[in-house]
Design an enzyme around this catalytic site. Structure first.
Site, PDB file in Angstrom:
ATOM      1  CG  HIS A  89      27.001  16.221 -35.455  1.00  0.00           C
ATOM      2  ND1 HIS A  89      26.179  16.106 -34.359  1.00  0.00           N
ATOM      3  CD2 HIS A  89      27.551  14.986 -35.636  1.00  0.00           C
ATOM      4  CE1 HIS A  89      26.232  14.867 -33.902  1.00  0.00           C
ATOM      5  NE2 HIS A  89      27.058  14.161 -34.656  1.00  0.00           N
TER       6      HIS A  89
ATOM      7  CD  GLU B  57      31.356   9.210 -31.260  1.00  0.00           C
ATOM      8  OE1 GLU B  57      30.485   9.732 -30.532  1.00  0.00           O
ATOM      9  OE2 GLU B  57      32.029   9.850 -32.100  1.00  0.00           O
TER      10      GLU B  57
HETATM   11  N1  HPA Z   1      29.923  12.491 -31.298  1.00  0.00           N
HETATM   12  C1  HPA Z   1      29.108  13.060 -30.418  1.00  0.00           C
HETATM   13  N2  HPA Z   1      28.670  14.296 -30.539  1.00  0.00           N
HETATM   14  C2  HPA Z   1      29.040  14.997 -31.599  1.00  0.00           C
HETATM   15  C3  HPA Z   1      29.891  14.478 -32.535  1.00  0.00           C
HETATM   16  C4  HPA Z   1      30.342  13.153 -32.381  1.00  0.00           C
HETATM   17  O1  HPA Z   1      31.122  12.612 -33.188  1.00  0.00           O
HETATM   18  N3  HPA Z   1      30.088  15.435 -33.461  1.00  0.00           N
HETATM   19  C5  HPA Z   1      29.377  16.508 -33.095  1.00  0.00           C
HETATM   20  N4  HPA Z   1      28.754  16.251 -31.957  1.00  0.00           N
HETATM   21 ZN    ZN Z   2      27.801  12.231 -34.448  1.00  0.00          ZN
END
Ligand code: HPA
Ligand code: ZN
Length: 333
Positions: free
Chosen positions: A17, A198
């Site tokens: 990101h 995640e």
């Molecule tokens: N997960 C989800 N969205 C995000 C992340 C992440 O690790 N980093 C920046 N936006």
């Molecule tokens: Zn990410």
């Protein structure tokens, strides 16, 4: 030495990101330049604040950090800094998530973001030869309607943005909410990816694949909870962009030793190693690779596979993928 082998091998980064690459020093410089008061005055104070309970906690601090970005030159500087840094790690191709939604609220137009980011990409291409694609991320916590608006905005830059993705808080915002947006995006010719598994369950990975029909999954760790899903991911060779240091920093995986990366690799899953938000989670691609190599006793064959997977999993056209795979084969490591 395996560490040097990791450092030298040509590789791609597919899950980063842009704002996650703002190093503390850059954060302070931009704050000063834009006359913004931060809670921190020194690099150590910034670093001290980078301790996170979970994804939501991290996203709060990360979003605070984005306030230092106000002008095209700010976006130019952070993009240039990221690309120069990863080029020094032998990253030859990067696919970077950008975000319009955080800024539209503050009256920062997409034109300004794209102006800065695209000129840095062009400069890095001509100065260093590094190739870069952009992926427009939808912030899932803002919902499908906002995502659809963002997609329309993204269509203005169809020639500069390769695909769209789903990011931000995962739990409570399942992929199926975004079915229509992804269908529209696919029809428009965008590649697609989604953060899933995640912090969310295997079902989110399943529905990203079956309902959103994504070309790739970001993270995808929790897919391991569903053996049928694992089989499907292997059969379809759906890429998973893993981010080990991110998983530790956000408490999604207990220890690097218990990370399922090696298991996934051995099962024939198309996994790659990425940094997610390198300035926040303790390192870029090479630091991630070095950490998992040590924790999971990866050998040179695993590292070559991971490097090759990073190109195979990319959105590059076939001939470019072959070019980079040949480079790995020919590299004197
Ligand atoms: N997960 C989800 N969205 C995000 C992340 C992440 O690790 N980093 C920046 N936006
Ligand atoms: Zn990410």
């Amino acid at each position: 030495m395996i560490k040097e082998f990791i450092e030298k091998i040509p590789k791609a980064e597919l899950h980063i990101h842009l704002e996650g690459s703002i190093e503390p020093e850059m954060l302070l410089t931009l704050a000063e330049r834009n006359k913004l008061r931060l809670k921190y005055n020194t690099i150590d104070e910034v670093k001290g604040a980078y301790k996170f309970k979970d994804l939501r906690d991290f996203l709060y601090i990360y979003t605070q950090g984005t306030r230092v970005l106000k002008k095209a030159e700010d976006f130019y500087d952070i993009t240039k800094a990221y690309l120069s840094k990863v080029y020094s790690q032998n990253v030859l191709h990067a696919e970077i998530f950008i975000d319009f939604q955080t800024y539209s609220k503050r009256g920062i137009a997409s034109e300004m973001i794209m102006d800065g980011v695209v000129s840095a990409i062009k400069g890095a291409k001509s100065d260093l030869g590094i190739s870069t694609y952009l992926i427009l991320a939808f912030l899932r916590h803002l919902g499908a309607k906002e995502a659809m608006k963002t997609l329309q905005e993204g269509l203005k830059y169809k020639d500069k943005i390769i695909g769209v993705g789903l990011a931000s808080t995962e739990l409570g915002f399942p992929p199926e909410l975004f079915e229509e947006v992804f269908e529209e995006a696919r029809k428009a010719g965008f590649k697609t990816t989604a953060h899933a598994g995640e912090e969310g369950p295997a079902e989110y990975v399943r529905n990203s694949i079956d309902i959103l029909k994504v070309d790739r999954v970001d993270h995808g760790n929790r897919a391991m909870d569903d053996p049928e899903l694992v089989k499907d991911i292997v059969k379809k060779q759906i890429p998973l962009t893993l981010c080990p240091l991110s998983n530790i920093a956000l408490g999604n995986v207990k220890s690097l030793e218990s990370h399922t990366l090696k298991k996934k690799l051995d099962m024939g899953m198309l996994v790659s190693v990425n940094s997610d938000d390198p300035a926040y989670f303790g390192g870029y691609v090479n630091e991630n690779l070095i950490a998992v190599q040590k924790a999971l006793a990866l050998d040179a064959i695993d590292i070559v596979k991971l490097a090759k997977n990073s190109f195979v999993s990319s959105f590059l056209p076939k001939e470019k993928k072959e070019y980079f795979l040949d480079l790995i084969n020919a590299a004197e490591l």
